[in-house]
Scaffold this active site. Structure first.
Site, short mmCIF file in Angstrom:
data_model
loop_
_atom_site.label_atom_id
_atom_site.label_comp_id
_atom_site.label_asym_id
_atom_site.label_seq_id
_atom_site.Cartn_x
_atom_site.Cartn_y
_atom_site.Cartn_z
N LEU A 421 0.93 -1.15 -0.14
CA LEU A 421 0.00 0.06 0.15
C LEU A 421 0.64 1.52 -0.11
O LEU A 421 0.52 2.48 -1.09
CB LEU A 421 -0.99 0.19 1.06
CG LEU A 421 -2.00 -1.18 1.08
CD1 LEU A 421 -2.54 -0.78 2.69
CD2 LEU A 421 -3.45 -0.98 0.03
N GLY A 422 1.97 0.67 0.40
CA GLY A 422 2.95 2.33 0.46
C GLY A 422 4.40 2.13 1.17
O GLY A 422 4.29 0.75 1.64
N GLN A 423 4.87 3.25 1.17
CA GLN A 423 5.77 2.35 1.41
C GLN A 423 6.73 4.34 2.19
O GLN A 423 6.87 5.38 2.21
CB GLN A 423 7.19 2.34 0.77
CG GLN A 423 8.42 0.83 1.17
CD GLN A 423 8.41 0.61 -0.22
OE1 GLN A 423 7.95 0.38 -1.77
NE2 GLN A 423 9.23 -0.81 -0.39
N GLY A 424 7.14 3.60 3.84
CA GLY A 424 7.20 5.27 4.47
C GLY A 424 8.59 4.74 5.16
O GLY A 424 8.90 3.73 4.83
N THR A 428 7.33 -1.10 5.47
CA THR A 428 6.12 -1.29 4.89
C THR A 428 4.41 -1.07 4.40
O THR A 428 4.83 -2.66 5.25
CB THR A 428 6.80 -2.22 3.17
OG1 THR A 428 8.52 -1.80 3.17
CG2 THR A 428 5.99 -1.69 2.26
N VAL A 429 3.91 -0.81 3.92
CA VAL A 429 2.70 -1.62 4.98
C VAL A 429 1.49 -2.26 3.37
O VAL A 429 1.84 -1.71 2.23
CB VAL A 429 2.12 0.04 4.62
CG1 VAL A 429 0.41 -0.55 5.25
CG2 VAL A 429 2.11 0.50 5.51
N LYS A 443 1.72 -3.20 8.14
CA LYS A 443 2.86 -2.69 8.35
C LYS A 443 4.78 -3.87 8.97
O LYS A 443 4.51 -3.82 10.04
CB LYS A 443 3.03 -1.64 9.57
CG LYS A 443 4.45 -0.52 8.92
CD LYS A 443 3.73 0.49 9.58
CE LYS A 443 4.11 1.08 10.64
NZ LYS A 443 4.45 2.34 11.55
N ASP A 540 5.32 13.31 13.94
CA ASP A 540 4.92 13.44 11.90
C ASP A 540 3.43 13.69 11.46
O ASP A 540 3.04 13.11 10.49
CB ASP A 540 5.33 11.88 11.34
CG ASP A 540 5.60 12.11 9.91
OD1 ASP A 540 6.54 13.18 9.20
OD2 ASP A 540 6.12 11.39 9.31
#
Ligand SMILES: *[C@@H]1O[C@H](CO)[C@@H](O)[C@H](O)[C@H]1NC(C)=O
Ligand SMILES: *[C@@H]1O[C@H](CO)[C@@H](O)[C@H](O)[C@H]1NC(C)=O
Ligand SMILES: *[C@@H]1O[C@H](CO)[C@@H](O)[C@H](O)[C@H]1NC(C)=O
Ligand SMILES: *[C@@H]1O[C@H](CO)[C@@H](O)[C@H](O)[C@H]1NC(C)=O
Ligand SMILES: *[C@@H]1O[C@H](CO)[C@@H](O)[C@H](O)[C@H]1NC(C)=O
Ligand SMILES: *[C@@H]1O[C@H](CO)[C@@H](O)[C@H](O)[C@H]1NC(C)=O
Ligand SMILES: *[C@@H]1O[C@H](CO)[C@@H](O)[C@H](O)[C@H]1NC(C)=O
Ligand SMILES: *[C@@H]1O[C@H](CO)[C@@H](O)[C@H](O)[C@H]1NC(C)=O
Ligand SMILES: *[C@@H]1O[C@H](CO)[C@@H](O)[C@H](O)[C@H]1NC(C)=O
Ligand SMILES: *[C@@H]1O[C@H](CO)[C@@H](O)[C@H](O)[C@H]1NC(C)=O
Length: 748
Positions: A421-424, A428-429, A443, A540
C-alpha cells in the site's frame, strides 16, 4: 559212436576257443602274482600265459631264500613293480680298484652294460653318479635312436676336502640322464691309478641311482666297496603306439577294465592304463577297476555319506544345510524359508521404520528449530513484555491481538509486491486479508535495535489503548518474525495528501469537509497529547499521514516515530525526526521535543487545507517554497484571500475561513510557547464547525465530540463515550469555548 565222436570234437573245439579267448589278453587264473616279497601285477608275469608279452617277464629264482625276481633273463633284480608305470630294480655298481703297485685289481663291469630293451631309465627320478678322488666316468648310450656320450670327473686331495651330501665334483659327481635311455655302458678311468689317494679311496665307482635313495657321504669313498647294488627306477609302458591307435584294436588294447583310462607314457613310446577317478585296482585286468567306497575309506562327509560307483555324495539330514563335506561348510542347522522370509520382512520393516523415523526426526528438528527461532524473535521483539502488559489490561479495554507469522504471511500472500500500500520511512505497509475476510493494513517495521524493543513494546501497548475514532486502530502485532509486524485497521479512501493535491479530485473536498477533517485530526492529536495515560507526541503529523475513509472521516496514522513522554517531563530530547515542511523549526534547532511540535505540524496541515499548496514546493519564488512561512506572511499582510484554494471560498464562510487561517497562523508561531495547545486548537475548530453549520442559531445538532465535551467536561476526550448524543446544547461558539476550555486547562 560216430555221434559221440562228433560231440567230443565239438567240446574240444569249444574248449580251445575259450582257451584262446582268455589267454590272449588276460592272465591265467593259476598265475602267481608274487615273487618273494615283491608282488608282480599283470601285465607282468613269471611264466607263459601270465604276462602281457615277453618284455614283462619276471624270472623268479627260487634258489634264493626268499625267492628273487629278475627282469626277464637278466641279472637285474626287481625290487618293486607299481601299476602307475614304475619299475624299481637294483643295478650293480661298476668299480675299478687299485693296489699299492698301481695295478687295477678289481674291474667289475657286470652291471656296466644295461640292456633294458623296453623299459627306459626314468630321467626324472634317477641320477648318473661317479664317486672317487681320482676318477673319470664316461657313459655311452642310445636315447631315442641317437647315440649319446657324457661323462663326470670327480677329484679330491684329502677326505677332509670332501663335503657331506654334495655331489659337485669333489669326491662325488652327479649328472642327469636324458629322456628315453634304454641301454648304456659305463667306462671308468683314473688319472694316476689312485696312487695319491689310495689310503682313503682306492676305487672309482660309477652307477645310476634313484636320486632320493642315495645320499652321498665321504665315507662312501671307501665303504662302497662292500655294497653290491643300488636302486634304479625304470619307466614301463604297454605297446609301442599311442592311446588313440591302441584303442582302435580293442583286442590288443591293454586297458581292459571298465572305468579305466589310457594315457601316454612320459618316457619313450607306448601307453599306460589307469583306473578312472573313484575307482581303483588293476586297469589291465578285465574287472580290475573297482569302485572306491569313499564313505568307508576316508569318510569325507560331515554327517551322511552316500557312495556310488565312481564317486560319493555328502548330504545333510533334514533341518540342516551345507555341502556336508568335512572339508567344506559341513552341516549347519537350517534357517527355514519362513524364518528367512520373517527375517527379510523384519529387516525391511526395520529399514522402513528407520527411514520414516529419520525423516520424521529431521522434519521435527527443522520444525523445532523454526519454532525456536520464532520464540527467539518473539522474545527479542519483546513479546513476553507485551503479553504481560496486555494481560494487565485485559478486560478494561479492547486489547490487541498477537498474530502468528503464518497468519500474516497468508494474509499478505507471502508479502506479495502487489499488496504494497505504501512505503514509509518506518517500514512497508501491505494490504492483508485475514482468515475472517477482514481487510487489514500490515506494516512491516524496519529492523530496530535491541535497545529500542522495550520502547517499541511500550508504544504498542499505549497505541492499543488509543481507541479514538480518528486514530487508525492498531489491531495487533506479530513478534515471531525478525521484524515486528503491526496490524492496523484498513482505511479505504487514501491519504488527505492525495485528496488535496490530486487536481482531479481536490474540488470534491469542500470547505465543509476540510474543516471536518481538520477538526477530527486536531481532536485526535489533542487526545493523544492529553487523554491517554501517558502523553504521546505523534512527531510526524502531515497530510500524508492522515487517512480518509469513505465518509471522509479523518484517521491519524503512522505512529512509527511517535514518542511517549513520561508525565513528569514536558519535553524530550531526541534525534530530530519528521518531514521537512512540517517540521517544527524550534524542535529542529533545539532537539527539544514537546507537544507543540505537533501543533506546528498541524498548523502546516491546516494551511495546506486552506491553500491547497504543498508544504514544501519547489516551483514559484523563493519565498513561496515553505508553505508555513508563505502562509504566515500572507495572513500578516492581509493577502489571505489571494492564497486560498479557489473553490472553497463561498458566500458566508469567509469568517470561518479567516478564523481558521488565524488559528493556523498561531499554530505556526516560531516559538512553541506562543502556539496554542492542541486542545485549544481542537476547541476552536469545533467552534468553527458549529458556527459553519448554524452560525447564528442555537445548535440543535452536535457532533459527537462536542457532545462528549459537554457531557463529560472533566474527562475531556474520553474514549468510551461519544457514541450517543442525547443532550442538545444551546451554547453559541463563544460561550462554548469558555465553558469547555476551562475544565480542560485545569485538568492538564
Ligand atoms: C638261479 O640262481 C642261481 C644262482 O645264481 C643260478 O645258478 C640258477 O641257474 C638260477 N636259476 C634260474 C632258473 O635262472
Ligand atoms: C698288485 O696286484 C698285482 C696283480 O695281482 C700283483 O702282481 C702285485 O704284487 C700287487 N702289488 C701289491 C703291492 O700287492
Ligand atoms: C696304471 O696302471 C696301468 C695298468 O693297470 C699301467 O699301464 C699304467 O702305467 C699305470 N699308470 C701309472 C701312472 O701308474
Ligand atoms: C637286448 O635284449 C633284447 C631282448 O630282451 C635282445 O633281443 C637284444 O639282443 C639284447 N641286446 C643286447 C646288446 O644284449
Ligand atoms: C652308435 O653306436 C654304435 C655302437 O655303439 C655304432 O655302431 C654306431 O655307428 C653309432 N652311430 C652313430 C650315428 O654314431
Ligand atoms: C642298445 O640296444 C640296441 C638295440 O636295442 C643296440 O643296437 C645297441 O647297440 C645297444 N647299445 C648299447 C650301448 O648297448
Ligand atoms: C610295435 O610292436 C609290434 C609288435 O609288438 C611290432 O610288430 C611293430 O613293428 C612295432 N612297431 C614299431 C614302430 O616299433
Ligand atoms: C564305469 O563303467 C560302466 C560300464 O562301462 C559305465 O556304465 C559307468 O558309467 C562307468 N563309471 C564311470 C564313473 O565312468
Ligand atoms: C590314475 O588315477 C588315479 C585315480 O583316478 C589318480 O590319482 C592318478 O593320478 C592317475 N595316475 C596318472 C599317472 O594319471
Ligand atoms: C580338503 O580338500 C582339499 C582340496 O579340495 C584336499 O586336498 C584335502 O585332502 C581335503 N581334506 C580332507 C580332510 O578331505
Amino acid at each position: 559212436m560216430a555221434f559221440r565222436g562228433i560231440i567230443l570234437q565239438q567240446q574240444l573245439l569249444l574248449g580251445l576257443l575259450i582257451l584262446t579267448a582268455t589267454t590272449t589278453s588276460q592272465p591265467h587264473s593259476s598265475c602267481i602274482n608274487r615273487c618273494g616279497s615283491v608282488s608282480i601285477p599283470y601285465p607282468f608275469g613269471t611264466r607263459d600265459g601270465c604276462y602281457l608279452d615277453k618284455s614283462f617277464l619276471i624270472t623268479c629264482n627260487h634258489t634264493f631264500e626268499p625267492p628273487k625276481p629278475f627282469l626277464r633273463h637278466s641279472n637285474i633284480i626287481v625290487r618293486d613293480i607299481s601299476l602307475d608305470g614304475e619299475l624299481r630294480v637294483s643295478t650293480f655298481i661298476a668299480r675299478d680298484c687299485y693296489n699299492k703297485s698301481g695295478t687295477s685289481v678289481i674291474r667289475k663291469r657286470s652291471g656296466s652294460v644295461l640292456n633294458l630293451s623296453k623299459f627306459p631309465i626314468s630321467y626324472t627320478k634317477n641320477k648318473f653318479t661317479a664317486l672317487g678322488c681320482d676318477t673319470f666316468v664316461i657313459i655311452k648310450g642310445r636315447a631315442q635312436g641317437q647315440n649319446y656320450t657324457t661323462g663326470c670327473i670327480s677329484l679330491c686331495d684329502s677326505i677332509e676336502s670332501v663335503n657331506d651330501g654334495s655331489c659337485s665334483g669333489i669326491g662325488c659327481c652327479q649328472t642327469s640322464i636324458p629322456e628315453g635311455v634304454a641301454n648304456f655302458s659305463v667306462s671308468l678311468g683314473s688319472f694316476t691309478n689312485h696312487s695319491a689317494v689310495l689310503d682313503f679311496n682306492p676305487c672309482s665307482f660309477g652307477f645310476v641311482v634313484e636320486e632320493k635313495e642315495y645320499k652321498f657321504s665321504p665315507s662312501d669313498l671307501k665303504n662302497l666297496e662292500n655294497i653290491e647294488s643300488v636302486p634304479v627306477v625304470l619307466d614301463w609302458a604297454v605297446g609301442n603306439e599311442t592311446c588313440e591307435v591302441a584303442k582302435r584294436n580293442s583286442k590288443s588294447f591293454a586297458c581292459k577294465a571298465e572305468n579305466s583310462t589310457c594315457y601316454a607314457s612320459n618316457n619313450g613310446p607306448g601307453y599306460r592304463c589307469n583306473c578312472s577317478s573313484g575307482f581303483r585296482g588293476n586297469p589291465y585286468l578285465l574287472y580290475g577297476c573297482v569302485d572306491v567306497d569313499e564313505c568307508k575309506d576316508s569318510n569325507p562327509c560331515a554327517k551322511k555319506c552316500n557312495n556310488f560307483p565312481g564317486g560319493f555324495n555328502c548330504y545333510c539330514p533334514k533341518g540342516y544345510e551345507g555341502d556336508g563335506l568335512k572339508n567344506g561348510t559341513g552341516c549347519r542347522p537350517t534357517a527355514s524359508k519362513s524364518k528367512i522370509v520373517i527375517i527379510a520382512l523384519c529387516i525391511s520393516v526395520g529399514l522402513l521404520v528407520l527411514l520414516v523415523g529419520g525423516s520424521w526426526i529431521h522434519w521435527g528438528l527443522k520444525k523445532r528449530r523454526l519454532i525456536k527461532l520464532k520464540e527467539k524473535f518473539f522474545q527479542q521483539n519483546g513479546g513476553l513484555l507485551l503479553q504481560e502488559k496486555l494481560s494487565n489490561h485485559q478486560g478494561s479495554v479492547e486489547t490487541a491481538k498477537i498474530y502468528s507469522a503464518e497468519e500474516l504471511e497468508k494474509a499478505t500472500n507471502n508479502y506479495d509486491e502487489n499488496r504494497v500500500l505504501g512505503q514509509g520511512s518506518y517500514g512497508t505497509v501491505y494490504r492483508g486479508i485475514l482468515l475472517n475476510k477482514k481487510v487489514v493494513a500490515i506494516k512491516k517495521s524496519k529492523i530496530g535495535s535491541q535497545s529500542q524493543v522495550e520502547q517499541f513494546i511500550n508504544e504498542i501497548t499505549v497505541l492499543t489503548q488509543v481507541i479514538h475514532r480518528n486514530v487508525v486502530k492498531l489491531l495487533g502485532c506479530c513478534l515471531e518474525t525478525e521484524v515486528p509486524l503491526l496490524v492496523y485497521e484498513f482505511i479505504t479512501n487514501g491519504t488527505l495528501f492525495d485528496h488535496i493535491h490530486d487536481k482531479g479530485q481536490s474540488f470534491l473536498l469542500s470547505w465543509e469537509k476540510r474543516l471536518k477533517i481538520a477538526t477530527e485530526t486536531a481532536g485526535a492529536l489533542a487526545y493523544l497529547h492529553s487523554a491517554t495515560s501517558v502523553p504521546i507526541i505523534h512527531r510526524d503529523v502531515k497530510t500524508a499521514n492522515i487517512l480518509l475513509d469513505d465518509n471522509f472521516t479523518a484517521k491519524v496514522s503512522d505512529f512509527g516515530a511517535s514518542r511517549i513522554i513520561p508525565l513528569d517531563q514536558t519535553e524530550l530530547s531526541t534525534l530530530v525526526q519528521g518531514t521537512f515542511g512540517y517540521l517544527d523549526p524550534e524542535y529542529f534547532h533545539t532537539s527539544q521535543l514537546t507537544e507543540k511540535s505537533d501543533v506546528y505540524s498541524f498548523g502546516v496541515v491546516l494551511a495546506e487545507l486552506l491553500t491547497g499548496k504543498m508544504a514544501l514546493s519547489f516551483d514559484g519564488p523563493e519565498s513561496d517554497k515553505n508553505l508555513a512561512m508563505y502562509f504566515v506572511s500572507a495572513v500578516k499582510g492581509d493577502r489571505l484571500l489571494q492564497i486560498l484554494e479557489d473553490h472553497i471560498v463561498e458566500e458566508g464562510n469567509t469568517k470561518q475561513i479567516k478564523e481558521a487561517a488565524n488559528l493556523a497562523k498561531r499554530c505556526l508561531n516560531v516559538r512553541g510557547e506562543d502556539r496554542p495547545s492542541m486542545k485549544e486548537v481542537a476547541m476552536e475548530l469545533e467552534g468553527l464547525v458549529i458556527m459553519e453549520k448554524h452560525p447564528w442559531e442555537k445548535a440543535n445538532v452536535c457532533t459527537e465530540e462536542t457532545e462528549c465535551l459537554l457531557s463529560a467536561p472533566t474527562q475531556s476526550f474520553s474514549i468510551d463515550v461519544g457514541t450517543n448524543c442525547s443532550t442538545t446544547t444551546t451554547a453559541g461558539y463563544d460561550s462554548m469555548e469558555k465553558q469547555v476550555l476551562k475544565p480542560l486547562n485545569d485538568g492538564r
